[in-house]
Enzyme design. Structure first.
Site, short mmCIF file in Angstrom:
data_model
loop_
_atom_site.label_atom_id
_atom_site.label_comp_id
_atom_site.label_asym_id
_atom_site.label_seq_id
_atom_site.Cartn_x
_atom_site.Cartn_y
_atom_site.Cartn_z
N ARG A 184 -9.58 -1.30 2.80
CA ARG A 184 -9.42 -0.34 3.89
C ARG A 184 -9.20 -1.07 5.20
O ARG A 184 -9.44 -2.28 5.31
CB ARG A 184 -10.67 0.55 4.00
CG ARG A 184 -11.91 -0.19 4.50
CD ARG A 184 -13.11 0.72 4.55
NE ARG A 184 -14.25 0.06 5.19
CZ ARG A 184 -15.46 0.61 5.30
NH1 ARG A 184 -15.68 1.82 4.79
NH2 ARG A 184 -16.44 -0.05 5.90
N ARG A 185 -8.70 -0.34 6.19
CA ARG A 185 -8.52 -0.93 7.53
C ARG A 185 -9.60 -0.38 8.45
O ARG A 185 -9.80 0.84 8.54
CB ARG A 185 -7.15 -0.61 8.08
CG ARG A 185 -6.85 -1.37 9.38
CD ARG A 185 -5.43 -1.08 9.88
NE ARG A 185 -4.42 -1.61 8.99
CZ ARG A 185 -4.02 -2.87 8.97
NH1 ARG A 185 -4.60 -3.77 9.78
NH2 ARG A 185 -3.07 -3.27 8.16
N ASN A 186 -10.31 -1.27 9.11
CA ASN A 186 -11.36 -0.87 10.03
C ASN A 186 -10.73 -0.18 11.23
O ASN A 186 -9.89 -0.75 11.92
CB ASN A 186 -12.16 -2.10 10.49
CG ASN A 186 -13.37 -1.74 11.32
OD1 ASN A 186 -13.26 -1.11 12.36
ND2 ASN A 186 -14.53 -2.17 10.83
N SER A 187 -11.11 1.07 11.45
CA SER A 187 -10.48 1.87 12.51
C SER A 187 -10.85 1.37 13.91
O SER A 187 -10.18 1.73 14.89
CB SER A 187 -10.88 3.34 12.36
OG SER A 187 -12.28 3.50 12.49
N GLU A 217 8.49 13.10 -5.67
CA GLU A 217 8.76 11.87 -4.92
C GLU A 217 8.32 10.62 -5.67
O GLU A 217 8.45 9.51 -5.16
CB GLU A 217 8.07 11.93 -3.55
CG GLU A 217 8.64 13.00 -2.63
CD GLU A 217 10.14 12.87 -2.44
OE1 GLU A 217 10.62 11.73 -2.20
OE2 GLU A 217 10.84 13.88 -2.51
N LYS A 264 -6.97 -14.67 1.96
CA LYS A 264 -5.72 -13.97 1.75
C LYS A 264 -5.89 -13.00 0.58
O LYS A 264 -6.61 -13.29 -0.39
CB LYS A 264 -4.60 -14.96 1.45
CG LYS A 264 -4.17 -15.78 2.65
CD LYS A 264 -2.97 -16.65 2.33
CE LYS A 264 -2.51 -17.40 3.57
NZ LYS A 264 -1.31 -18.25 3.30
N GLU A 320 2.99 9.75 -7.79
CA GLU A 320 3.64 10.39 -6.64
C GLU A 320 4.29 9.36 -5.73
O GLU A 320 4.87 9.70 -4.72
CB GLU A 320 2.62 11.21 -5.85
CG GLU A 320 2.02 12.37 -6.65
CD GLU A 320 1.05 13.19 -5.84
OE1 GLU A 320 1.49 14.13 -5.16
OE2 GLU A 320 -0.15 12.87 -5.86
N ASP A 355 16.05 12.61 -11.68
CA ASP A 355 16.71 11.50 -10.99
C ASP A 355 15.76 10.36 -10.66
O ASP A 355 16.21 9.25 -10.35
CB ASP A 355 17.34 11.99 -9.68
CG ASP A 355 18.55 12.87 -9.89
OD1 ASP A 355 19.16 12.77 -10.97
OD2 ASP A 355 18.89 13.65 -8.99
N SER A 374 3.87 2.63 -2.56
CA SER A 374 4.87 1.75 -3.17
C SER A 374 4.18 0.52 -3.75
O SER A 374 3.37 -0.11 -3.08
CB SER A 374 5.91 1.33 -2.13
OG SER A 374 6.87 0.47 -2.71
#
Length: 308
Positions: free
Chosen positions: A281-284, A174, A268, A190, A157, A210
């Site tokens: 990455r996002r700085n924690s 998925e 940007k 995936e 599907d 996505s």
């Protein structure tokens, strides 16, 4: 966008309800104007009394794949060309295809017009047949028409007819691959590959990730992902990636996202679109999105998994 100008042809079996073509199966499409004949073609033509439709042999010739489709039969041939891997995504014209294809109820006994579903269900019940409906959509499942060699698809599907899956590709439960999109080499899918998106050899689209179809924010640039990239689980991607890039798990990177560079400048994300050897990455500590040059390897795909 430039398209190939080759011809294509095929002889197939169409499901016709009145004046509407519900689907066409083309077993042997070719990239020329001389279609391969079907064995015992006349034996395939029949009336389906349960669905109140007819199966007919159709011969379809497309003179130039750079021109828009002219009929449902034409559109189905283009979808088959992709899933048979005779052409790559974004190389043939799909302009106007949504207006050409009919909405169809895809069932265990074949395509049915949505407004006839209850009538067909009742007729099937009389013969002891339970009707299961997979979806109501313009596009059927790829595996009901084409089974490409060397691929694994955990859930039929999740892959539409018109997807292009290169040998060595695995699409997990998925994962999702839309039409006119897909993989160009060995890949793990995936997450979601939207229409028009191409994914290079050795790339892993993580669980729940996505990829947008076009550059986010209303752009017209169709997104592509290069070779040996990793898009982490639940990440989102709204720009193109070159080769050897990594997007951290959970990071949603849109074209307008502000990205901190190693020299402390801020740009940007769209200005980095298509770049190679980048880690997003996002700085924690600060919460800012960062882009860094990559020199190492994320480990690559499991070679044993993709050879078996």
């Amino acid at each position: 966008m430039s398209f190939i100008t080759e011809a294509a042809s095929a002889i197939g079996i169409a499901t016709i309800d009145g004046k509407k073509t519900l689907d066409v199966w083309y077993p042997n499409p070719v990239l020329n104007s001389s279609p391969i004949q079907l064995l015992d073609a006349s034996s395939h033509e029949q009336k389906d009394l349960v669905r109140s439709c007819e199966l007919k042999i159709v011969k379809t010739i497309i003179k130039d794949l750079s021109k828009p489709a002219e009929s449902t039969e034409d559109a189905y041939l283009r979808l088959h060309l992709l899933s048979h891997r005779l052409v790559k995504p974004r190389t043939i014209n799909f302009e106007g295809i949504f207006a050409i294809l009919n909405n169809v109820a895809w069932t265990t006994i074949g395509p049915v017009l949505p407004e006839k579903v209850e009538q067909v269900r009742a007729t099937a019940k009389k013969s002891g047949t339970h009707l299961t409906i997979f979806s109501v959509d313009k596009f059927p499942r790829m595996l009901d028409y084409v089974v490409p060699s060397g691929v694994r698809i955990a859930d039929a599907d999740r892959v539409r007819l018109g997807a292009h899956l290169a040998a060595g590709t695995t699409v997990m439960h998925e994962g999702f691959v839309n039409f006119n999109a897909g993989t160009l080499g060995t890949s793990m899918v995936e997450g979601r590959i939207s229409a028009g998106v191409v994914v290079g050899d050795g790339t892993d689209i993580g669980g729940g990730a996505s990829i947008m179809g076009t550059l986010s924010g209303g752009g017209q640039e169709v997104i592509s992902v290069g070779e040996k990239c990793l898009i982490g689980a639940n990440a989102g991607l709204g720009i193109s990636l070159g080769n050897n890039c990594v997007v951290e798990a959970g990071l949603y990177l849109t074209a307008g996202s502000k990205v901190l560079l190693p020299d402390n400048s801020i740009v940007k994300a769209k200005e980095l679109s298509g770049g190679n050897n980048l880690l997003f990455r996002r700085n924690s500590q600060t919460g800012s999105i960062e882009a860094q040059n990559r020199t190492g390897s994320w480990g690559g795909l499991n070679s044993v998994l993709h050879k078996n």
